[in-house]
Design an enzyme around this catalytic site. Structure first.
Site, PDB file in Angstrom:
ATOM      1  N   ASN A   9       0.844  -1.196   0.000  1.00  0.00           N
ATOM      2  CA  ASN A   9       0.000   0.000   0.000  1.00  0.00           C
ATOM      3  C   ASN A   9       0.885   1.255   0.000  1.00  0.00           C
ATOM      4  OD1 ASN A   9      -1.421   2.283   1.160  1.00  0.00           O
ATOM      5  ND2 ASN A   9      -3.089   0.886   1.600  1.00  0.00           N
ATOM      6  N   GLY A  11       0.243   4.381   0.293  1.00  0.00           N
ATOM      7  CA  GLY A  11      -0.049   5.335   1.372  1.00  0.00           C
ATOM      8  C   GLY A  11       0.650   4.938   2.658  1.00  0.00           C
ATOM      9  N   LYS A  12       0.562   3.633   2.989  1.00  0.00           N
ATOM     10  CA  LYS A  12       1.221   3.153   4.213  1.00  0.00           C
ATOM     11  C   LYS A  12       2.743   3.274   4.094  1.00  0.00           C
ATOM     12  CE  LYS A  12      -1.794  -0.736   5.336  1.00  0.00           C
ATOM     13  NZ  LYS A  12      -1.753  -2.200   5.535  1.00  0.00           N
ATOM     14  N   ASP A  38      -2.257 -13.633   0.486  1.00  0.00           N
ATOM     15  CA  ASP A  38      -3.666 -13.838   0.868  1.00  0.00           C
ATOM     16  C   ASP A  38      -3.876 -13.500   2.331  1.00  0.00           C
ATOM     17  OD1 ASP A  38      -4.573 -14.604  -1.556  1.00  0.00           O
ATOM     18  OD2 ASP A  38      -4.282 -16.754  -1.202  1.00  0.00           O
ATOM     19  N   ASP A  73      -1.483  -4.390   9.406  1.00  0.00           N
ATOM     20  CA  ASP A  73      -2.838  -4.667   8.934  1.00  0.00           C
ATOM     21  C   ASP A  73      -3.748  -3.699   9.650  1.00  0.00           C
ATOM     22  OD1 ASP A  73      -4.262  -6.466   7.058  1.00  0.00           O
ATOM     23  OD2 ASP A  73      -5.544  -6.713   8.802  1.00  0.00           O
ATOM     24  N   SER A  74      -4.535  -2.999   8.880  1.00  0.00           N
ATOM     25  CA  SER A  74      -5.299  -1.910   9.466  1.00  0.00           C
ATOM     26  C   SER A  74      -6.652  -1.778   8.801  1.00  0.00           C
ATOM     27  CB  SER A  74      -4.510  -0.607   9.348  1.00  0.00           C
ATOM     28  OG  SER A  74      -3.972  -0.465   8.054  1.00  0.00           O
ATOM     29  N   GLY A 156      -7.018   6.109   1.448  1.00  0.00           N
ATOM     30  CA  GLY A 156      -8.107   5.246   1.930  1.00  0.00           C
ATOM     31  C   GLY A 156      -9.339   6.031   2.362  1.00  0.00           C
ATOM     32  N   ASP A 158      -9.547   8.279   4.634  1.00  0.00           N
ATOM     33  CA  ASP A 158      -9.226   9.547   5.308  1.00  0.00           C
ATOM     34  C   ASP A 158     -10.195  10.703   4.994  1.00  0.00           C
ATOM     35  OD1 ASP A 158      -7.196   8.570   6.855  1.00  0.00           O
ATOM     36  OD2 ASP A 158      -5.570   9.230   5.554  1.00  0.00           O
ATOM     37  N   ARG A 184      -1.640   4.278  13.210  1.00  0.00           N
ATOM     38  CA  ARG A 184      -0.339   3.766  12.750  1.00  0.00           C
ATOM     39  C   ARG A 184       0.806   4.360  13.575  1.00  0.00           C
ATOM     40  NH1 ARG A 184      -1.573   4.357   8.145  1.00  0.00           N
ATOM     41  NH2 ARG A 184      -2.440   2.281   8.023  1.00  0.00           N
TER      42      ARG A 184
HETATM   43  O1  LIG Z   1      -8.042   6.402   5.341  1.00  0.00           O
HETATM   44  C1  LIG Z   1      -7.273   5.591   5.788  1.00  0.00           C
HETATM   45  N1  LIG Z   1      -6.255   6.023   6.572  1.00  0.00           N
HETATM   46  C2  LIG Z   1      -5.422   5.201   7.191  1.00  0.00           C
HETATM   47  O2  LIG Z   1      -4.514   5.639   7.898  1.00  0.00           O
HETATM   48  C3  LIG Z   1      -5.654   3.825   6.971  1.00  0.00           C
HETATM   49  N2  LIG Z   1      -5.051   2.733   7.428  1.00  0.00           N
HETATM   50  C4  LIG Z   1      -5.695   1.718   6.842  1.00  0.00           C
HETATM   51  N3  LIG Z   1      -6.688   2.149   6.065  1.00  0.00           N
HETATM   52  C5  LIG Z   1      -7.567   1.373   5.200  1.00  0.00           C
HETATM   53  O3  LIG Z   1      -7.655   0.080   5.687  1.00  0.00           O
HETATM   54  C6  LIG Z   1      -7.331  -0.848   4.661  1.00  0.00           C
HETATM   55  C7  LIG Z   1      -6.072  -1.550   5.031  1.00  0.00           C
HETATM   56  O4  LIG Z   1      -6.047  -2.861   4.526  1.00  0.00           O
HETATM   57  P1  LIG Z   1      -4.734  -3.700   4.627  1.00  0.00           P
HETATM   58  O5  LIG Z   1      -4.161  -3.521   6.000  1.00  0.00           O
HETATM   59  O6  LIG Z   1      -4.943  -5.041   4.150  1.00  0.00           O
HETATM   60  O7  LIG Z   1      -3.771  -2.907   3.653  1.00  0.00           O
HETATM   61  P2  LIG Z   1      -3.614  -2.980   2.076  1.00  0.00           P
HETATM   62  O8  LIG Z   1      -4.245  -4.216   1.521  1.00  0.00           O
HETATM   63  O9  LIG Z   1      -4.056  -1.707   1.507  1.00  0.00           O
HETATM   64  O10 LIG Z   1      -2.036  -3.081   1.926  1.00  0.00           O
HETATM   65  P3  LIG Z   1      -1.073  -4.230   2.528  1.00  0.00           P
HETATM   66  O11 LIG Z   1      -0.295  -3.570   3.628  1.00  0.00           O
HETATM   67  O12 LIG Z   1      -1.931  -5.338   3.037  1.00  0.00           O
HETATM   68  O13 LIG Z   1      -0.213  -4.641   1.403  1.00  0.00           O
HETATM   69  C8  LIG Z   1      -7.184  -0.057   3.380  1.00  0.00           C
HETATM   70  O14 LIG Z   1      -8.402  -0.060   2.690  1.00  0.00           O
HETATM   71  C9  LIG Z   1      -6.906   1.336   3.834  1.00  0.00           C
HETATM   72  O15 LIG Z   1      -7.455   2.252   2.988  1.00  0.00           O
HETATM   73  C10 LIG Z   1      -6.676   3.426   6.119  1.00  0.00           C
HETATM   74  N4  LIG Z   1      -7.482   4.304   5.519  1.00  0.00           N
HETATM   75 MG   LIG Z   2      -3.946  -5.933   2.416  1.00  0.00          MG
END
Ligand SMILES: O=c1[nH]c(=O)c2ncn([C@@H]3O[C@H](COP(=O)(O)OP(=O)(O)OP(=O)(O)O)[C@@H](O)[C@H]3O)c2[nH]1
Ligand SMILES: [Mg+2]
Length: 199
Positions: A9, A11-12, A38, A73-74, A156, A158, A184
């Site tokens: 991700n 953004g992360k 997965d 994971d968030s 995401g 936000d 985070r």
């Molecule tokens: O607005 C947001 N501000 C944040 O600070 C935030 N942190 C998490 N999220 C959302 O929660 C899901 C994470 O899913 P997730 O942990 O599986 O991550 P991901 O699949 O995007 O990437 P990966 O780290 O798994 O590769 C995603 O839809 C993100 O948009 C956020 N949204």
């Molecule tokens: Mg993910």
């Protein structure tokens, strides 16, 4: 010693790099190429451990030395929706859903309930793997979700989220503000304490 982020991700990854300015932080895909992991867990903790473990094993297979794997994971949870989308936040509107699609679905859920806003919270579980030992920490951020997108900052959900104590969404607030109390940042502050002890 470098930190390999088990996240795809953008953004992360950007947030982690800003939050760990003095450490070499690389995304796993920069070393291992792109592949899907997965997320079959039912909790943030299970999924964070899955992501970090897969990347840890692949790095070992490749013979990489001196690394720490960190995963995150968030997601956002709305008590009015029995804590949906929760662990399904990234795929709320479907497997390949974009942030926009997910936001649209959340807004439609609020509209169905005739709610302009409702309490919501973010959870982040960060997993650290170092020398095959696994550590997990959590961070939370509370606020309200609103039924319209405001602002372009962050990623995401936000633009839909107003943190407690504020009148603007994280889409309108600067990253410097978000990082003071985000799920985070809070999890990462605990993760830094773990790193201080194990390194
Ligand atoms: O607005 C947001 N501000 C944040 O600070 C935030 N942190 C998490 N999220 C959302 O929660 C899901 C994470 O899913 P997730 O942990 O599986 O991550 P991901 O699949 O995007 O990437 P990966 O780290 O798994 O590769 C995603 O839809 C993100 O948009 C956020 N949204
Ligand atoms: Mg993910």
């Amino acid at each position: 010693m470098k930190i390999v982020l088990a996240s795809a991700n953008k953004g992360k990854i950007e947030e982690f790099k800003k939050l760990l300015p003095n450490i070499e932080v690389v995304a796993y895909s920069d070393i291992l190429g792109k592949f899907d992991i997965d997320e079959t867990g039912f909790t943030f903790k299970e999924n964070a451990i899955i992501k970090a473990s897969v990347v840890n094993e692949k790095l070992k297979q490749l013979g990489v030395k001196d690394f720490i794997v960190i995963s995150d994971d968030s997601g956002i949870s709305l008590p009015i929706l029995q804590n949906e989308p929760g662990v399904f936040s990234a795929r709320y509107a479907g497997v390949n859903a974009s942030d926009k699609d997910n936001n649209k679905k959340l807004i439609s859920k609020l509209d169905e309930l005739n709610l302009e806003n409702t309490p919501a919270f973010y959870t982040a579980c960060i997993t650290i793997i170092y020398n095959d030992l696994i550590y997990t920490v959590h961070g939370f951020m509370y606020g309200v979700a609103i039924n319209k997108e405001l602002g372009e900052n962050g990623f995401g959900y936000d633009p839909l989220f107003i943190p407690n104590g504020f009148t603007k969404t994280l889409g309108e607030l600067d990253f410097e503000v978000k990082q003071e109390f985000s799920h985070r940042s809070r999890a990462l502050n605990l993760a830094k304490k773990v790193l201080d002890v194990i390194l």
